[in-house]
Design a protein around this motif. Structure first.
Motif, PDB file in Angstrom:
ATOM      1  N   LEU A 199       4.484   1.568   1.028  1.00  0.00           N
ATOM      2  CA  LEU A 199       5.261   0.974   2.111  1.00  0.00           C
ATOM      3  C   LEU A 199       6.192   2.009   2.734  1.00  0.00           C
ATOM      4  CD1 LEU A 199       5.504  -1.919   3.313  1.00  0.00           C
ATOM      5  CD2 LEU A 199       7.473  -2.241   1.818  1.00  0.00           C
ATOM      6  N   LEU A 200       6.850   2.800   1.879  1.00  0.00           N
ATOM      7  CA  LEU A 200       7.764   3.828   2.378  1.00  0.00           C
ATOM      8  C   LEU A 200       7.014   4.932   3.108  1.00  0.00           C
ATOM      9  CD1 LEU A 200      10.529   5.194   2.558  1.00  0.00           C
ATOM     10  CD2 LEU A 200      10.120   6.159   0.280  1.00  0.00           C
ATOM     11  N   LEU A 201       5.958   5.481   2.484  1.00  0.00           N
ATOM     12  CA  LEU A 201       5.206   6.576   3.108  1.00  0.00           C
ATOM     13  C   LEU A 201       4.517   6.105   4.382  1.00  0.00           C
ATOM     14  CD1 LEU A 201       3.616   8.347   0.010  1.00  0.00           C
ATOM     15  CD2 LEU A 201       5.588   9.070   1.351  1.00  0.00           C
ATOM     16  N   GLY A 202       3.949   4.889   4.337  1.00  0.00           N
ATOM     17  CA  GLY A 202       3.295   4.368   5.529  1.00  0.00           C
ATOM     18  C   GLY A 202       4.269   4.180   6.671  1.00  0.00           C
ATOM     19  N   GLY A 203       5.465   3.665   6.376  1.00  0.00           N
ATOM     20  CA  GLY A 203       6.469   3.480   7.418  1.00  0.00           C
ATOM     21  C   GLY A 203       6.901   4.791   8.043  1.00  0.00           C
ATOM     22  N   LEU A 204       7.114   5.810   7.218  1.00  0.00           N
ATOM     23  CA  LEU A 204       7.508   7.121   7.744  1.00  0.00           C
ATOM     24  C   LEU A 204       6.401   7.725   8.601  1.00  0.00           C
ATOM     25  CD1 LEU A 204       9.225   8.674   4.581  1.00  0.00           C
ATOM     26  CD2 LEU A 204      10.351   7.904   6.678  1.00  0.00           C
ATOM     27  N   TYR A 222       6.312  -8.098  10.479  1.00  0.00           N
ATOM     28  CA  TYR A 222       6.429  -7.508   9.152  1.00  0.00           C
ATOM     29  C   TYR A 222       5.458  -6.346   8.964  1.00  0.00           C
ATOM     30  CZ  TYR A 222       8.999 -11.787   8.109  1.00  0.00           C
ATOM     31  OH  TYR A 222       9.918 -12.803   8.124  1.00  0.00           O
ATOM     32  N   MET A 223       5.793  -5.528   7.978  1.00  0.00           N
ATOM     33  CA  MET A 223       4.913  -4.465   7.507  1.00  0.00           C
ATOM     34  C   MET A 223       4.615  -4.740   6.042  1.00  0.00           C
ATOM     35  SD  MET A 223       5.565  -0.347   7.513  1.00  0.00           S
ATOM     36  CE  MET A 223       4.423   0.751   6.671  1.00  0.00           C
ATOM     37  N   ALA A 224       3.385  -4.419   5.596  1.00  0.00           N
ATOM     38  CA  ALA A 224       2.978  -4.697   4.213  1.00  0.00           C
ATOM     39  C   ALA A 224       2.147  -3.547   3.673  1.00  0.00           C
ATOM     40  CB  ALA A 224       2.175  -6.002   4.141  1.00  0.00           C
ATOM     41  N   ALA A 225       2.209  -3.346   2.363  1.00  0.00           N
ATOM     42  CA  ALA A 225       1.424  -2.311   1.680  1.00  0.00           C
ATOM     43  C   ALA A 225       1.282  -2.716   0.216  1.00  0.00           C
ATOM     44  CB  ALA A 225       2.106  -0.947   1.795  1.00  0.00           C
ATOM     45  N   PRO A 226       0.252  -2.194  -0.461  1.00  0.00           N
ATOM     46  CA  PRO A 226       0.024  -2.594  -1.858  1.00  0.00           C
ATOM     47  C   PRO A 226       1.151  -2.217  -2.806  1.00  0.00           C
ATOM     48  CG  PRO A 226      -1.949  -1.604  -0.918  1.00  0.00           C
ATOM     49  CD  PRO A 226      -0.848  -1.371   0.059  1.00  0.00           C
ATOM     50  N   THR A 227       1.867  -1.109  -2.545  1.00  0.00           N
ATOM     51  CA  THR A 227       2.957  -0.668  -3.424  1.00  0.00           C
ATOM     52  C   THR A 227       4.184  -0.327  -2.587  1.00  0.00           C
ATOM     53  OG1 THR A 227       2.382   1.689  -3.359  1.00  0.00           O
ATOM     54  CG2 THR A 227       1.251   0.322  -5.015  1.00  0.00           C
ATOM     55  N   ALA A 253      -3.075   2.458   2.192  1.00  0.00           N
ATOM     56  CA  ALA A 253      -3.327   1.296   3.046  1.00  0.00           C
ATOM     57  C   ALA A 253      -2.013   0.619   3.395  1.00  0.00           C
ATOM     58  CB  ALA A 253      -4.241   0.307   2.326  1.00  0.00           C
ATOM     59  N   CYS A 254      -1.887   0.165   4.628  1.00  0.00           N
ATOM     60  CA  CYS A 254      -0.732  -0.650   5.005  1.00  0.00           C
ATOM     61  C   CYS A 254      -1.088  -1.484   6.234  1.00  0.00           C
ATOM     62  CB  CYS A 254       0.518   0.191   5.257  1.00  0.00           C
ATOM     63  SG  CYS A 254       0.358   1.408   6.544  1.00  0.00           S
ATOM     64  N   GLY A 259      -3.737  -1.478   9.290  1.00  0.00           N
ATOM     65  CA  GLY A 259      -4.182  -2.678   9.985  1.00  0.00           C
ATOM     66  C   GLY A 259      -3.100  -3.110  10.953  1.00  0.00           C
ATOM     67  N   LEU A 260      -3.404  -3.106  12.249  1.00  0.00           N
ATOM     68  CA  LEU A 260      -2.419  -3.406  13.285  1.00  0.00           C
ATOM     69  C   LEU A 260      -2.540  -4.864  13.724  1.00  0.00           C
ATOM     70  CD1 LEU A 260      -2.902  -0.153  15.334  1.00  0.00           C
ATOM     71  CD2 LEU A 260      -0.714  -0.871  14.395  1.00  0.00           C
TER      72      LEU A 260
END
Length: 665
Positions: free
Chosen positions: A629-634, A620-625, A415-416, A387-388
């Motif tokens: 958060l780490l995988l989505g950011g990468l 900010y960036m957000a994710a359920p876990t 999801a992030c 979600g941007l």
């Protein structure tokens, strides 16, 4: 002399091997396939020779008598374990249907999956029979799609079996000793290394090209679910067999499971219906020799429960006339399209976020709010559904967070959310998502903006240099976008490519919908900047100075844009976001952001934007876990720095541009 004879012999053997290799390479495909089967059969024949004494002395009447002595409780337990195993098998199909985007409902897909597997594992010719059954039971699915799906199910199971077997063989006691056990452990270690390599490729290079074929590796979330389903499937299948063993056999489940996995693989590779023969031979070779009769009796009973009964049930399901799937409700996730619907254009016009104009690039979709009152711009990466910015026009942000998570799960992604404002980030925290700082937005108030402030002394120097070089900047709403192509192409050549995902990329049709500030030296265009705009704000999108543009050109473009935005009635101009300053972090996070800043060249960009003395707002960036958060950011970082070609757009006719071509989401 002896050494000369040895050398001649070695050269002769090398020539023989070379001729054999050359001849093998000339064999047709069917001959090479037959040769592989001959090798497998030869290995199995060797095992059968080793076991011939055990087989020759079997008391077959006693074996059949042992089958007859299986208790009703044993039959019931084996039947329940079989049901659980086939339930996991059905999930393979449902998962891969979602990943391949066939549009089939999960329940119908799973039902067709277990029927196809039950029939194909008994009849053999798994690719053909499985594809035909799925084609028969899923109206609307082409035979080609059914074949591709069947191949994906078989490949995913084989990959999951390989990794699972390797892990089991390294953890549980091996069914053999000596050199055989060492060889098994080595093979298991190699299989785990191969699985790790596939996982790394899925993260860093998910789209591969092999011999002209485009291969898309499954996302990490899908790989994890495949491995989990494989563990459930095989564990319950082995449990069904173990429950049918007589109590006096003394074989524990943890001793049976590794041997069962190896025998299952032997049967799968052999291609024989149900693995009959290779499965039995391999299992007998790995289990205690004094239990041969009891093991064979249990296998016979197991084949009745695990093969015959499901096959009969599947035949009954197959005999029923297929029902056309009901019309599916319109998807709540609007597909990417540069031609936005009228209602969405109106929403964007009323939104506070001009940057939503990125939707006109045709790369991102929209997760629609219930009632179509608003939505959320959605981008896809190989691993994530993102979600941007903030949701727009939606009253229930928490509902959209849940919808995003469920939609991501359906697609086998994580999801992030990316570039959230502090208010939206607080709502994500309230929904128990993990939140981290990822950027700082730089923005200016258009009313009363002046370069005379002490903090903007460096900006004044840059503007004087641009003026001295004869730079003239104008707001040109009617400029032909193709006139900007040469400048964009030269910029592309020097920079080695454009960034994407959360940033726009040059395309004449896309630029035509933006406000453009053009810098000229005489009659020559030496740079331009484009902006997303609405009644409230302008947001910087593309900035393309020519490589030989005079110093201060970029600063002159921005100052001209600030005045144009003020005249248009906008009260705010955003210079877009910067990566957060590494000094704001401690520990490993500081080193990560320092490295990211060096690689992205953010120091120069930071100096440029901060020269305007802007207001700073966190994003900010957000994710359920935390893992998501780490995988989505990468994955987002990789997608920004190495974006795929834009979908559905045509490239400018310039050799320095990548061709825009269609890309399946």
């Amino acid at each position: 002399m002896r050494q000369q004879v040895h050398d001649k012999t070695r050269r002769a053997l090398a020539r023989v091997r070379s001729v054999q290799t050359e001849q093998a390479g000339r064999l047709p495909g069917w001959a090479r396939a037959a040769r592989r089967q001959i090798i497998v059969l030869a290995v199995l024949a060797g095992l059968a020779m080793v076991l011939r004494d055990r087989i020759a002395h079997l008391d077959w009447p006693a074996i059949l008598s042992s089958v007859a002595q299986v208790t009703a409780l044993q039959w019931l337990g084996a039947a329940l374990a079989t049901t659980a195993s086939f339930a996991a098998l059905a999930k393979y199909d449902a998962l891969l249907h979602r990943m391949l985007g066939t549009g089939q409902p999960s329940g119908r897909a799973g039902r067709a999956g277990w029927v196809a597997i039950a029939i194909s594992q008994t009849l053999g010719f798994g690719l053909i029979s499985g594809a035909l059954v799925r084609w028969r039971m899923l109206p609307g699915l082409s035979l080609l799609s059914a074949t591709r799906l069947t191949l994906a199910v078989a490949a995913s199971f084989l990959a999951g079996w390989a990794v699972l077997s390797a892990a089991v063989l390294l953890i549980l006691p091996l069914p053999m000793h000596g050199q055989g056990a060492t060889a098994l452990r080595v093979l298991a270690g190699l299989a785990l290394l191969g699985g790790g390599a596939v996982t790394a490729l899925a993260l860093y290079r998910p789209n591969l090209r092999l011999a002209g074929w485009k291969l898309r590796l499954p996302p990490l979330a899908v790989q994890g679910r495949i491995l989990w389903l494989c563990a459930i499937d095989t564990a319950f299948a082995a449990l069904a067999l173990w429950l049918l063993l007589p109590a006096e056999s003394g074989i524990g489940f943890l001793a049976l499971y590794p041997a069962f996995l190896i025998a299952l693989g032997a049967g799968f590779v052999s291609g024989s219906p149900g693995g009959v023969g290779p499965f039995e031979v391999t299992l007998l070779a790995l289990l205690p020799p004094d239990q041969t009769a009891q093991i064979l009796a249990a296998i016979l009973a197991w084949r009745l429960v695990y093969y015959a009964a499901p096959t009969l049930a599947a035949m009954g399901m197959l005999a029923r006339p297929p029902r056309r799937a009901p019309e599916l409700a319109p998807a709540r996730l609007l597909a990417p399209d540069p031609d936005l619907p009228v209602w969405l254009e109106r929403q964007l016009a009323r939104s506070d976020q001009a940057e939503l104009g990125l939707l006109r690039q045709g790369e991102h979709g929209v997760l629609i709010d219930p009632g179509a009152r608003g939505g959320w711009m959605i981008g896809r990466t190989p691993q994530a559904l993102v979600g941007l910015l903030d949701p727009f026009g939606a009253r229930n942000t928490g509902r959209l967070l849940d919808d995003l998570r469920h939609k991501a799960r359906d697609e086998g992604r994580i999801a992030c959310a990316y570039k959230l404002t502090p208010r939206a980030a607080a709502r994500a925290r309230k929904a128990r998502w993990h939140v981290t700082l990822m950027a700082t937005e730089c923005w200016l108030e258009t009313k009363g903006f002046s370069t005379d402030q002490p903090a903007r002394s460096g900006l004044r120097r840059k503007l004087r240099k641009a003026a001295k070089a004869g730079i003239r900047c104008t707001h040109e709403a009617c400029i032909e976008p193709t006139a900007l192509t040469p400048v964009a192409a030269r910029w592309h050549e020097v920079r080695g490519g454009e960034r994407g995902f959360s940033m726009g990329r040059f395309c004449p049709d896309y630029i035509a919908g933006q406000s453009v500030i053009v810098a000229r030296k005489g009659d020559e265009i030496v740079g331009f900047a484009s902006f997303h705009t609405n009644d409230r704000e302008w947001v910087l999108d593309l900035m393309r100075p020519a490589p030989d543009a005079p110093d201060g050109t970029m600063q002159a473009l921005i100052v001209t844009a600030i005045e144009a935005a003020r005249i248009s009635g906008a009260t705010r101009l955003s210079l877009a976001a910067l990566p957060p300053c590494p000094s704001r972090f401690t520990g490993p996070a500081r080193h990560v952001w320092q490295r990211a800043e060096r690689m992205a060249g953010a120091a120069g960009l930071r100096q440029f934007k901060l020269g305007f003395a802007p207001h700073l707002s966190p994003r900010y960036m957000a994710a359920p876990t935390r893992v998501s958060l780490l995988l989505g950011g990468l994955d987002i970082a990789r997608q920004i720095h190495a974006p795929p070609p834009l979908p559905g757009a045509s490239a400018p006719r310039h050799g320095l541009f990548h061709k825009f071509r269609s890309l399946s989401s």
